[in-house]
Design an enzyme around this catalytic site. Sequence first.
Site, PDB file in Angstrom:
ATOM      1  N   GLN A  46     -20.068 -10.683  -1.578  1.00 10.42           N
ATOM      2  CA  GLN A  46     -19.168 -11.457  -2.365  1.00 10.42           C
ATOM      3  C   GLN A  46     -19.619 -11.242  -3.786  1.00 10.42           C
ATOM      4  O   GLN A  46     -20.781 -11.349  -4.076  1.00 10.42           O
ATOM      5  CB  GLN A  46     -18.794 -12.931  -1.816  1.00 10.42           C
ATOM      6  CG  GLN A  46     -18.027 -13.758  -3.086  1.00 10.42           C
ATOM      7  CD  GLN A  46     -16.640 -13.187  -2.648  1.00 10.42           C
ATOM      8  OE1 GLN A  46     -16.321 -12.944  -1.741  1.00 10.42           O
ATOM      9  NE2 GLN A  46     -15.758 -13.464  -3.955  1.00 10.42           N
ATOM     10  N   ASP A 105     -14.098  -4.175   2.315  1.00  6.24           N
ATOM     11  CA  ASP A 105     -13.679  -4.356   0.995  1.00  6.24           C
ATOM     12  C   ASP A 105     -13.068  -3.129   0.193  1.00  6.24           C
ATOM     13  O   ASP A 105     -12.427  -3.231  -0.631  1.00  6.24           O
ATOM     14  CB  ASP A 105     -14.849  -4.772  -0.034  1.00  6.24           C
ATOM     15  CG  ASP A 105     -14.788  -6.390  -0.098  1.00  6.24           C
ATOM     16  OD1 ASP A 105     -13.695  -6.880  -0.115  1.00  6.24           O
ATOM     17  OD2 ASP A 105     -15.926  -6.755  -0.390  1.00  6.24           O
ATOM     18  N   LYS A 144     -12.299 -17.296   2.978  1.00  8.91           N
ATOM     19  CA  LYS A 144     -12.334 -16.319   3.886  1.00  8.91           C
ATOM     20  C   LYS A 144     -12.749 -16.596   5.495  1.00  8.91           C
ATOM     21  O   LYS A 144     -12.200 -16.419   6.346  1.00  8.91           O
ATOM     22  CB  LYS A 144     -13.514 -15.152   3.381  1.00  8.91           C
ATOM     23  CG  LYS A 144     -12.763 -14.408   2.190  1.00  8.91           C
ATOM     24  CD  LYS A 144     -13.749 -13.647   1.478  1.00  8.91           C
ATOM     25  CE  LYS A 144     -13.223 -12.986   0.221  1.00  8.91           C
ATOM     26  NZ  LYS A 144     -14.015 -12.156  -0.622  1.00  8.91           N
TER      27      LYS A 144
HETATM   28  N1  GUN Z   1     -14.988 -10.884  -5.925  1.00  5.70           N
HETATM   29  C1  GUN Z   1     -13.805 -10.950  -6.402  1.00  5.70           C
HETATM   30  N2  GUN Z   1     -12.845 -10.375  -5.361  1.00  5.70           N
HETATM   31  C2  GUN Z   1     -13.791  -9.773  -4.510  1.00  5.70           C
HETATM   32  C3  GUN Z   1     -13.432  -9.066  -3.295  1.00  5.70           C
HETATM   33  O1  GUN Z   1     -12.215  -8.599  -3.121  1.00  5.70           O
HETATM   34  N3  GUN Z   1     -14.339  -8.978  -2.572  1.00  5.70           N
HETATM   35  C4  GUN Z   1     -15.626  -9.050  -3.047  1.00  5.70           C
HETATM   36  N4  GUN Z   1     -16.690  -8.858  -2.040  1.00  5.70           N
HETATM   37  N5  GUN Z   1     -16.006  -9.964  -3.913  1.00  5.70           N
HETATM   38  C5  GUN Z   1     -15.113 -10.202  -4.767  1.00  5.70           C
END
Ligand code: GUN
Length: 293
Positions: A96, A119, A52
Amino acid sequence: MTIIDGKQTAEEYKALLKQEVNVLVAIGKRPPGLAILLIGNNGASETYVANKLKTCHDVGFNASLFRFENTVSESEILNCINELNFNSSIDGVIVQSPFPNHISPQKINEAIHPAKDVDGFHPMNAGRLQQNKPCYIAATPKGIMQLIEKYKIETQGKHCVVVGRSNIVGMPMSILLSRNSKPGNCTVTICHSKTVDLASYTKRADILIAAIGSPELITAAMVKEGAVVIDVGITRVADQATKSGYKLKGDIKYDEVANKCSFITPVPGGVGPMTIIGLLQNTLLAAKNAIYN
Ligand code: GUN
């Protein structure tokens, strides 16, 4: 059979994001700002967050990482989120997942201001999605919808089976595909870990979306001839033959299912790269204040 190339598609969307950042900067605005909170040192989370950050950097976003030990208190995380909610150079805030057990995902999701919830996990955004109102759509389903559009996959009137009912993928995916929109207008069945005779449902899917995190659960015998198969699973399975000591496995038994379907996403290189694009698109929307203003 067509392999859906998420990596290539993501590159195309990355170029578009970069162009948009250039326009913002050219008219005197600052680039979009994303704050990522990472708790502990889960190997997969480390990789996702690194990807990311790199993609943000590539397209010209300002991304900042806030790291916390596994032992961090919930209130410390909530305080950090609160400060970021008020920080005018930050457009999007994500934490995350997964989190340590003492931290409540619900409290975290609800602490992030809905206008910075890139998100799309806040109940305000999840609710607005369900009511077909402008909102931040969770990154993975958003990325999958763009793959469906790019590959001109017909969805109207099709039977879609979503395996998995998570707030991150399964639930928003089922809403997106069933709503009155294009792509959309599917008849959707949601299956999950307590579904009895999973194969009896998956065999009837024109579009099969597997998002349950169970490596190679879906075999060829469970898939209808000519189906569209989207694999969201990405599990690290021990493999001594590789340098890292593991191999990434999807929820689909790729080699045998690929021979039977019309479209398939590989793992890696399918849905994963588009998840990051979805997140960055949401952050750009937040920077433009496009949804909540
Ligand atoms: N863990 C697995 N997928 C995601 C996501 O799309 N966003 C976040 N913050 N954590 C995750």
